[in-house]
Design a protein around this motif. Structure first.
Motif, PDB file in Angstrom:
ATOM      1  N   LEU A 135      -2.876   2.257  -5.108  1.00  0.00           N
ATOM      2  CA  LEU A 135      -2.172   1.536  -4.604  1.00  0.00           C
ATOM      3  C   LEU A 135      -1.323   2.213  -3.249  1.00  0.00           C
ATOM      4  O   LEU A 135      -0.220   1.967  -2.855  1.00  0.00           O
ATOM      5  N   GLY A 136      -2.403   3.262  -2.716  1.00  0.00           N
ATOM      6  CA  GLY A 136      -1.953   3.610  -1.501  1.00  0.00           C
ATOM      7  C   GLY A 136      -0.388   4.454  -1.551  1.00  0.00           C
ATOM      8  O   GLY A 136      -0.354   5.153  -2.655  1.00  0.00           O
ATOM      9  N   TYR A 189       2.507   4.637  13.351  1.00  0.00           N
ATOM     10  CA  TYR A 189       2.538   3.420  14.096  1.00  0.00           C
ATOM     11  C   TYR A 189       1.453   2.746  14.648  1.00  0.00           C
ATOM     12  O   TYR A 189       0.538   3.612  15.113  1.00  0.00           O
ATOM     13  N   GLU A 221       2.014   3.494  -2.654  1.00  0.00           N
ATOM     14  CA  GLU A 221       3.212   3.185  -3.910  1.00  0.00           C
ATOM     15  C   GLU A 221       2.452   3.799  -5.091  1.00  0.00           C
ATOM     16  O   GLU A 221       3.034   3.774  -5.983  1.00  0.00           O
ATOM     17  N   GLY A 263      -4.532   9.817   2.345  1.00  0.00           N
ATOM     18  CA  GLY A 263      -4.004  10.345   3.513  1.00  0.00           C
ATOM     19  C   GLY A 263      -4.178   9.693   5.162  1.00  0.00           C
ATOM     20  O   GLY A 263      -4.215   8.392   5.149  1.00  0.00           O
ATOM     21  N   HIS A 264      -4.641  10.479   6.138  1.00  0.00           N
ATOM     22  CA  HIS A 264      -4.770   9.803   7.240  1.00  0.00           C
ATOM     23  C   HIS A 264      -6.151   9.297   7.682  1.00  0.00           C
ATOM     24  O   HIS A 264      -6.496   8.808   8.584  1.00  0.00           O
ATOM     25  N   ILE A 265      -6.913   9.602   6.624  1.00  0.00           N
ATOM     26  CA  ILE A 265      -8.361   9.170   6.856  1.00  0.00           C
ATOM     27  C   ILE A 265      -8.923   8.242   5.756  1.00  0.00           C
ATOM     28  O   ILE A 265     -10.244   8.465   5.461  1.00  0.00           O
ATOM     29  N   GLY A 266      -8.301   7.363   5.107  1.00  0.00           N
ATOM     30  CA  GLY A 266      -8.738   6.801   4.187  1.00  0.00           C
ATOM     31  C   GLY A 266      -9.718   5.589   4.059  1.00  0.00           C
ATOM     32  O   GLY A 266     -10.441   5.215   3.482  1.00  0.00           O
ATOM     33  N   TRP A 267      -9.615   4.907   5.442  1.00  0.00           N
ATOM     34  CA  TRP A 267     -10.761   3.835   5.453  1.00  0.00           C
ATOM     35  C   TRP A 267     -12.061   4.490   5.843  1.00  0.00           C
ATOM     36  O   TRP A 267     -13.072   4.065   5.285  1.00  0.00           O
ATOM     37  N   THR A 268     -11.974   5.654   6.446  1.00  0.00           N
ATOM     38  CA  THR A 268     -13.229   6.409   6.766  1.00  0.00           C
ATOM     39  C   THR A 268     -14.109   6.910   5.109  1.00  0.00           C
ATOM     40  O   THR A 268     -15.219   6.689   5.006  1.00  0.00           O
ATOM     41  N   THR A 299       0.152 -10.873  -5.371  1.00  0.00           N
ATOM     42  CA  THR A 299       0.574 -10.701  -7.012  1.00  0.00           C
ATOM     43  C   THR A 299       1.048  -9.085  -6.845  1.00  0.00           C
ATOM     44  O   THR A 299       0.458  -8.263  -6.518  1.00  0.00           O
ATOM     45  N   ARG A 300       2.259  -8.997  -7.478  1.00  0.00           N
ATOM     46  CA  ARG A 300       2.914  -7.549  -7.289  1.00  0.00           C
ATOM     47  C   ARG A 300       2.868  -7.166  -8.662  1.00  0.00           C
ATOM     48  O   ARG A 300       3.491  -7.729  -9.585  1.00  0.00           O
ATOM     49  N   ILE A 301       2.230  -6.041  -8.704  1.00  0.00           N
ATOM     50  CA  ILE A 301       2.644  -5.148  -9.955  1.00  0.00           C
ATOM     51  C   ILE A 301       4.162  -4.517  -9.889  1.00  0.00           C
ATOM     52  O   ILE A 301       4.392  -3.838  -9.259  1.00  0.00           O
ATOM     53  N   LEU A 321       4.589   3.920  -9.181  1.00  0.00           N
ATOM     54  CA  LEU A 321       4.063   3.322 -10.400  1.00  0.00           C
ATOM     55  C   LEU A 321       3.891   4.356 -11.318  1.00  0.00           C
ATOM     56  O   LEU A 321       4.170   4.299 -12.415  1.00  0.00           O
ATOM     57  N   ARG A 372       1.077   6.427   5.427  1.00  0.00           N
ATOM     58  CA  ARG A 372      -0.367   7.130   5.069  1.00  0.00           C
ATOM     59  C   ARG A 372      -0.067   7.872   3.563  1.00  0.00           C
ATOM     60  O   ARG A 372       1.154   8.392   3.629  1.00  0.00           O
TER      61      ARG A 372
HETATM   62  C1  LIG Z   1      -1.158   4.285  12.045  1.00  0.00           C
HETATM   63  C2  LIG Z   1      -2.342   4.729  11.101  1.00  0.00           C
HETATM   64  C3  LIG Z   1      -3.481   4.811  11.481  1.00  0.00           C
HETATM   65  C4  LIG Z   1      -4.543   5.038  10.430  1.00  0.00           C
HETATM   66  N1  LIG Z   1      -5.686   5.446  11.285  1.00  0.00           N
HETATM   67  C5  LIG Z   1      -6.866   5.678  10.512  1.00  0.00           C
HETATM   68  C6  LIG Z   1      -8.255   5.921  11.053  1.00  0.00           C
HETATM   69  O1  LIG Z   1      -8.354   5.917  12.394  1.00  0.00           O
HETATM   70  N2  LIG Z   1      -9.234   6.148  10.344  1.00  0.00           N
HETATM   71  C7  LIG Z   1      -9.201   5.989   8.881  1.00  0.00           C
HETATM   72  O2  LIG Z   1      -9.959   6.424   8.063  1.00  0.00           O
HETATM   73  N3  LIG Z   1      -7.919   5.988   8.249  1.00  0.00           N
HETATM   74  C8  LIG Z   1      -6.847   5.818   9.020  1.00  0.00           C
HETATM   75  N4  LIG Z   1      -5.615   5.528   8.369  1.00  0.00           N
HETATM   76  C9  LIG Z   1      -5.186   5.901   6.983  1.00  0.00           C
HETATM   77  C10 LIG Z   1      -5.802   4.583   6.047  1.00  0.00           C
HETATM   78  O3  LIG Z   1      -5.067   3.565   6.599  1.00  0.00           O
HETATM   79  C11 LIG Z   1      -5.232   4.978   4.620  1.00  0.00           C
HETATM   80  O4  LIG Z   1      -5.778   6.361   4.059  1.00  0.00           O
HETATM   81  C12 LIG Z   1      -5.800   4.006   3.724  1.00  0.00           C
HETATM   82  O5  LIG Z   1      -5.254   2.678   3.969  1.00  0.00           O
HETATM   83  C13 LIG Z   1      -5.414   4.059   2.119  1.00  0.00           C
HETATM   84  O6  LIG Z   1      -5.991   3.215   1.472  1.00  0.00           O
HETATM   85  P1  LIG Z   1      -5.667   2.761   0.105  1.00  0.00           P
HETATM   86  O7  LIG Z   1      -6.395   1.508  -0.407  1.00  0.00           O
HETATM   87  O8  LIG Z   1      -5.567   4.045  -0.882  1.00  0.00           O
HETATM   88  O9  LIG Z   1      -4.156   2.361   0.298  1.00  0.00           O
HETATM   89  P2  LIG Z   1      -3.509   1.003   0.960  1.00  0.00           P
HETATM   90  O10 LIG Z   1      -4.602   0.835   2.345  1.00  0.00           O
HETATM   91  O11 LIG Z   1      -2.249   1.535   1.636  1.00  0.00           O
HETATM   92  O12 LIG Z   1      -3.731  -0.012   0.023  1.00  0.00           O
HETATM   93  C14 LIG Z   1      -3.034  -0.058  -1.085  1.00  0.00           C
HETATM   94  C15 LIG Z   1      -2.691  -1.400  -1.614  1.00  0.00           C
HETATM   95  O13 LIG Z   1      -2.084  -1.436  -2.726  1.00  0.00           O
HETATM   96  C16 LIG Z   1      -1.252  -2.550  -2.542  1.00  0.00           C
HETATM   97  N5  LIG Z   1       0.047  -2.384  -3.350  1.00  0.00           N
HETATM   98  C17 LIG Z   1       0.973  -1.381  -3.245  1.00  0.00           C
HETATM   99  N6  LIG Z   1       1.775  -1.415  -4.292  1.00  0.00           N
HETATM  100  C18 LIG Z   1       1.575  -2.625  -5.098  1.00  0.00           C
HETATM  101  C19 LIG Z   1       2.097  -3.235  -6.217  1.00  0.00           C
HETATM  102  N7  LIG Z   1       3.346  -2.622  -6.732  1.00  0.00           N
HETATM  103  N8  LIG Z   1       1.658  -4.550  -6.520  1.00  0.00           N
HETATM  104  C20 LIG Z   1       0.356  -5.005  -5.926  1.00  0.00           C
HETATM  105  N9  LIG Z   1      -0.095  -4.238  -4.827  1.00  0.00           N
HETATM  106  C21 LIG Z   1       0.321  -3.446  -4.360  1.00  0.00           C
HETATM  107  C22 LIG Z   1      -0.625  -2.622  -1.025  1.00  0.00           C
HETATM  108  O14 LIG Z   1      -0.143  -4.006  -0.524  1.00  0.00           O
HETATM  109  C23 LIG Z   1      -2.057  -2.271  -0.351  1.00  0.00           C
HETATM  110  O15 LIG Z   1      -2.623  -3.502  -0.272  1.00  0.00           O
HETATM  111  C24 LIG Z   1      -4.286   5.306   9.173  1.00  0.00           C
HETATM  112  C25 LIG Z   1      -3.039   5.006   8.781  1.00  0.00           C
HETATM  113  C26 LIG Z   1      -2.124   4.791   9.448  1.00  0.00           C
HETATM  114  C27 LIG Z   1      -0.642   4.550   8.655  1.00  0.00           C
END
Ligand SMILES: Cc1cc2nc3c(=O)[nH]c(=O)nc-3n(C[C@H](O)[C@H](O)[C@H](O)COP(=O)(O)OP(=O)(O)OC[C@H]3O[C@@H](n4cnc5c(N)ncnc54)[C@H](O)[C@@H]3O)c2cc1C
Length: 227
Positions: free
Chosen positions: A54-55, A77, A57, A182-187, A23-25, A61, A157
């Motif tokens: 939305l990471g 990558y 994105e 950023g680069h550590i969002g999963w953590t 579902t796309r916003i 928005l 990221r």
């Molecule tokens: C190569 C790489 C390695 C990484 N390694 C690590 C690591 O080792 N440890 C760590 O902690 N972090 C790591 N990260 C960083 C981590 O992946 C991010 O910080 C994290 O995913 C951010 O979470 P988020 O939920 O904010 O965004 P996202 O995970 O990007 O989630 C955002 C969601 O919003 C959805 N979305 C966007 N726009 C729309 C829209 N218009 N409508 C509906 N849905 C939408 C997307 O599809 C997505 O599902 C890494 C990132 C990369 C690229």
């Protein structure tokens, strides 16, 4: 992360929540300091409270409703590669600090991640983008891994200039920010979700929030002198 997220979605659904994938916003509607609805390709959604997460994105928005977020996409990558001989594969996660390549064993595969590139919102990739990380991994683990069967991905990221996420309210009274990890969002995901949930519920956050709230200072353009 994928396994965790699917399990979490199941818990949410068991408790009566609804998860809408695919579902796309496409728009957010704002009247003065209030979000009035979310417009998606599957219809409109109304809520008392919204969370922007939305990471990379998020700023795209947010800009449409006059909210400028200091978040920029930084491309990385990843390669996911089958293990063919566990005895020769890494048993623990490895970070090559010199080359900035991370190698994580995941059952019968390893995941290799590397590279930070400024390429806007371009998510495309080609085999040569992975050559360096493949070479580093092959040097460390020359046998036991099927490099010819690697799955390749590029992702973005959501980086902030100060490398901290943006959590809390800014300008709009019912739009909570949980983004810019950023680069550590999963953590940080679990801690961030806890903080934002506490703030929405009016509870005290479990840690001091200095540096992660959306204060004016974090949103200010750097002055020429500082730059
Ligand atoms: C190569 C790489 C390695 C990484 N390694 C690590 C690591 O080792 N440890 C760590 O902690 N972090 C790591 N990260 C960083 C981590 O992946 C991010 O910080 C994290 O995913 C951010 O979470 P988020 O939920 O904010 O965004 P996202 O995970 O990007 O989630 C955002 C969601 O919003 C959805 N979305 C966007 N726009 C729309 C829209 N218009 N409508 C509906 N849905 C939408 C997307 O599809 C997505 O599902 C890494 C990132 C990369 C690229």
């Amino acid at each position: 992360a994928a396994k965790f997220t699917r399990a979490l979605a199941a818990i949410v659904e068991n408790r009566g929540g609804k998860i809408l994938t695919g579902t796309r916003i496409v728009g957010i509607e704002r009247r003065k300091e209030t979000i009035t609805k979310i417009v998606t390709d599957k219809g409109e959604f109304l809520a008392d409270t919204y969370v922007l997460c939305l990471g990379a994105e998020s700023p795209v928005l947010a800009r449409k409703i006059g909210l400028g977020l200091p978040i920029y996409p930084v491309k990385g990558y990843s390669m996911t590669i089958p293990i063919v001989d566990q005895a020769l594969a890494p048993k623990l996660p490895v970070i090559d600090e010199h080359n900035l390549v991370a190698i994580t064993p995941m059952g019968d595969r390893i995941r290799v991640t590397a590279t930070a590139e400024f390429a806007g919102y371009d998510r495309s990739h080609k085999p040569s983008d992975f050559a360096f990380m493949k070479r580093v991994t092959q040097d460390l683990f020359p046998r036991g891994i099927a490099f010819d069967r690697a799955e390749m991905r590029a992702c973005l990221r959501p980086m902030t200039p100060d490398n901290l996420p943006i959590l809390g309210l800014r300008d709009i009274r019912n739009l909570w920010l949980n983004t810019g990890h950023g680069h550590i969002g999963w953590t940080m995901a679990h801690g961030s979700a806890r903080i934002v949930a506490d703030l929405i519920a009016g509870r005290a956050a479990p840690i001091a929030l200095d540096g992660i709230l959306p204060t004016q200072a974090r949103f200010a353009e750097p002055s020429a002198a500082k730059a």
